[in-house]
Design an enzyme around this catalytic site. Structure first.
Site, PDB file in Angstrom:
ATOM      1  N   ASN A   1     160.304  82.835 120.863  1.00  9.24           N
ATOM      2  CA  ASN A   1     159.156  81.966 121.155  1.00  9.24           C
ATOM      3  C   ASN A   1     157.864  82.661 120.748  1.00  9.24           C
ATOM      4  OD1 ASN A   1     158.068  83.485 123.546  1.00  9.24           O
ATOM      5  ND2 ASN A   1     160.148  83.070 124.248  1.00  9.24           N
TER       6      ASN A   1
ATOM      7  N   ASP B   1     165.239  80.867 127.791  1.00 10.82           N
ATOM      8  CA  ASP B   1     166.072  80.263 128.837  1.00 10.82           C
ATOM      9  C   ASP B   1     167.544  80.210 128.414  1.00 10.82           C
ATOM     10  OD1 ASP B   1     163.936  79.854 130.532  1.00 10.82           O
ATOM     11  OD2 ASP B   1     163.415  77.932 129.614  1.00 10.82           O
TER      12      ASP B   1
ATOM     13  N   PRO C   1     170.252  84.757 132.093  1.00  7.67           N
ATOM     14  CA  PRO C   1     169.894  85.101 133.473  1.00  7.67           C
ATOM     15  C   PRO C   1     168.379  84.965 133.640  1.00  7.67           C
ATOM     16  CG  PRO C   1     170.362  87.084 132.197  1.00  7.67           C
ATOM     17  CD  PRO C   1     170.743  85.915 131.337  1.00  7.67           C
ATOM     18  N   ASP C   2     167.948  84.650 134.847  1.00  9.09           N
ATOM     19  CA  ASP C   2     166.518  84.551 135.139  1.00  9.09           C
ATOM     20  C   ASP C   2     166.043  85.930 135.618  1.00  9.09           C
ATOM     21  OD1 ASP C   2     164.034  84.196 136.409  1.00  9.09           O
ATOM     22  OD2 ASP C   2     164.452  82.046 136.647  1.00  9.09           O
TER      23      ASP C   2
ATOM     24  N   PHE D   1     154.653  84.639 136.161  1.00  9.74           N
ATOM     25  CA  PHE D   1     153.713  83.923 135.298  1.00  9.74           C
ATOM     26  C   PHE D   1     154.386  82.630 134.880  1.00  9.74           C
ATOM     27  CE2 PHE D   1     149.941  86.305 133.916  1.00  9.74           C
ATOM     28  CZ  PHE D   1     150.104  87.419 134.733  1.00  9.74           C
TER      29      PHE D   1
ATOM     30  N   LYS E   1     158.172  77.033 141.287  1.00  7.55           N
ATOM     31  CA  LYS E   1     158.733  78.349 140.915  1.00  7.55           C
ATOM     32  C   LYS E   1     158.449  79.388 142.000  1.00  7.55           C
ATOM     33  CE  LYS E   1     158.757  78.156 135.868  1.00  7.55           C
ATOM     34  NZ  LYS E   1     158.080  78.578 134.646  1.00  7.55           N
TER      35      LYS E   1
END
Ligand SMILES: Cc1cc2nc3c(=O)[nH]c(=O)nc-3n(C[C@H](O)[C@H](O)[C@H](O)COP(=O)(O)O)c2cc1C
Length: 442
Positions: free
Chosen positions: A209, A314, A340-341, A358, A372
């Site tokens: 990204n 993601d 994984p987050d 963020f 979140k």
């Protein structure tokens, strides 16, 4: 702190001081130069006078010099004094309190911080008397800049080179920031993720990204200036220089990022680091009854504050194709699985860590940010609207709204540089940590 005395002594590296003086001037500092007789043998005062626009100060016992800006006025004019290069001879004089020339006398007569950048032949550098004198200077609160190593002017290879002028400038800026910033995060271990992760598709292609890492790197500096030990975990597309005294790990994928973040959280990710400054922060030194330096229990490096600015992909491809994919089909699809987050995992597995998230959103910013904050169990979330073209990805500016888990009212940070935003965020974190607001006077 804009008035700098650049004191030059008689080492071969004195030629670099001309570049350094020029850089200081270019960056808005007022520079007055003191030169020893030794320095004048290597570079002329005329050069420094032309570069700084000020007369160079060389004499102590001189009536006309004293009628102009004498040694006491000079000592009072300065906000900061840097000796670069500092010869073994001058270092010895400063350690002993000798005051037989202008430079050494001003050093005794001033109350401002003094930085010393030693430069000498590697054999001289290793001499115990030099080491002892530098330790004395540190005990007197002089800041000693570690010399660089490499090829020396005399042909030797080793430690003792004057660092490059750009490094000296960065050091001066770091030093001033450290002395003018409230030490809200003193001694805290801060881990920051920054930039975009890179998820391989095949050996030559990847999913990623637009995140550049600028916000994370600005935060790393701001946390460091506020007294923290900072570790940056940078994604694969970050092309930013590492801020001084910040440790850096480069990772590619989200899975790699999580692994390093966990190691940091556990205090296991000791960055390989050869600068002594850093070592001193993590290894507590003491003296035994014989006066020898002994190492006691290392201070924990486990993360106290985790700041997740990275834009973590993601999804990743289910399998990385081992060979380059050929252009044979008209259409193709990639099979993706969830990554994984990183942020949520750290927040969940390490509840004692203060976690700052963020959120970059393009719509319903507030709703998503609050969601979140709760679902990932964060202490704080800073969110920006990346649909605005004037801020966010790649931009030098940012604007944010910060939400907290323990109060309803958000804090709005209007558009400003990422550096300024970073300072404001550090203040908010500091206040949240309940640290007393203590200013360290310059
Ligand atoms: C060619 C040459 C290069 C020198 N380079 C250095 C040096 O890099 N570092 C150092 O400590 N001394 C160096 N010296 C020795 C110093 O010039 C000498 O100790 C002098 O007394 C320093 O005076 P000052 O500290 O008042 O400037 C060098 C001497 C010569 C002749």
């Amino acid at each position: 702190m804009k008035n700098i005395i650049l004191a030059i002594t008689g080492g071969i590296a004195a030629y670099k001081s001309a570049f350094f003086a020029r850089l200081l001037i270019k960056n808005g500092y007022n520079v007055r130069v003191i030169m020893t007789d030794g320095a004048k043998a290597f570079i002329t005062p005329l050069t420094l006078q032309a570069l700084t626009g000020n007369q160079v100060h060389t004499e102590l016992l001189d009536e006309t010099a004293e009628l102009g800006m004498g040694h006491i006025e000079l000592a009072k004019w300065a906000d900061l004094l840097i000796v670069a290069p500092a010869t073994a001879n001058t270092i010895a004089k400063l350690a002993m309190g000798v005051a037989d020339d202008l430079l050494s006398t001003v050093c005794l007569a001033t109350t401002v911080p003094i930085l010393v950048a030693p430069a000498m032949n590697q054999q001289m550098w290793q001499h115990p008397s030099v080491k002892l004198n530098l330790q004395t200077l540190r005990d007197y609160d002089y800041e000693v800049i570690q010399p660089a190593s490499g090829m020396q002017a005399c042909g030797d290879v080793g430690e003792g080179r004057l660092p490059e002028p750009e490094y000296l400038l960065e050091y001066v800026e770091y030093f001033i920031a450290r002395h003018t910033t409230p030490q809200l995060l003193a001694g805290k271990n801060v881990t920051i993720t920054a930039g975009a992760t890179v998820e391989a598709i095949d050996p030559v292609r990847f999913l990623s990204n637009h995140s550049t890492g600028k916000m994370g790197f600005a935060l790393a500096k701001a946390c460091r200036n506020a007294g923290a030990n900072v570790t940056l975990i940078a994604g694969g597309k970050v092309h930013l220089p590492t801020p001084l005294f910040v440790h850096r790990f480069d990772v590619l994928s989200a899975e790699d990022m999580l692994k390093v973040a966990k190691d940091c959280a556990n205090g296991l990710a000791l960055p390989c680091c050869d600068d002594e400054e850093h070592d001193h922060k993590h290894h507590h030194h003491d003296h035994n009854e014989f006066g020898n330096d002994i190492e006691v229990e290392p201070i924990s490096t486990a993360t106290d504050i985790f700041i997740a600015t990275a834009a973590v992909a993601d999804y990743r491809t289910r399998d990385v194709v081992p060979q380059k994919i050929k252009k044979t089909q008209d259409e193709m699809s990639l099979d993706l699985v969830k990554n994984p987050d990183v942020l949520a995992t750290i927040a969940k597995e390490f509840p004692e860590i203060f976690v700052v998230g963020f959120a970059a959103e393009t719509q319903d910013v507030e709703k998503y940010a609050k969601g979140k904050l709760e679902s990932k169990k964060l202490n704080m979330i800073a969110c920006n609207d990346v649909s605005r073209s004037d801020i966010g990805f790649g931009s030098d500016d940012n604007a944010m709204t910060v939400f907290f888990n323990n109060k309803n009212e958000p804090v709005v940070l209007e558009k400003m540089s990422k550096e300024k935003i970073a300072e404001q965020l550090v203040e908010l974190i500091g206040v949240e940590l309940g640290k007393k607001f203590t200013f360290v006077k310059p």
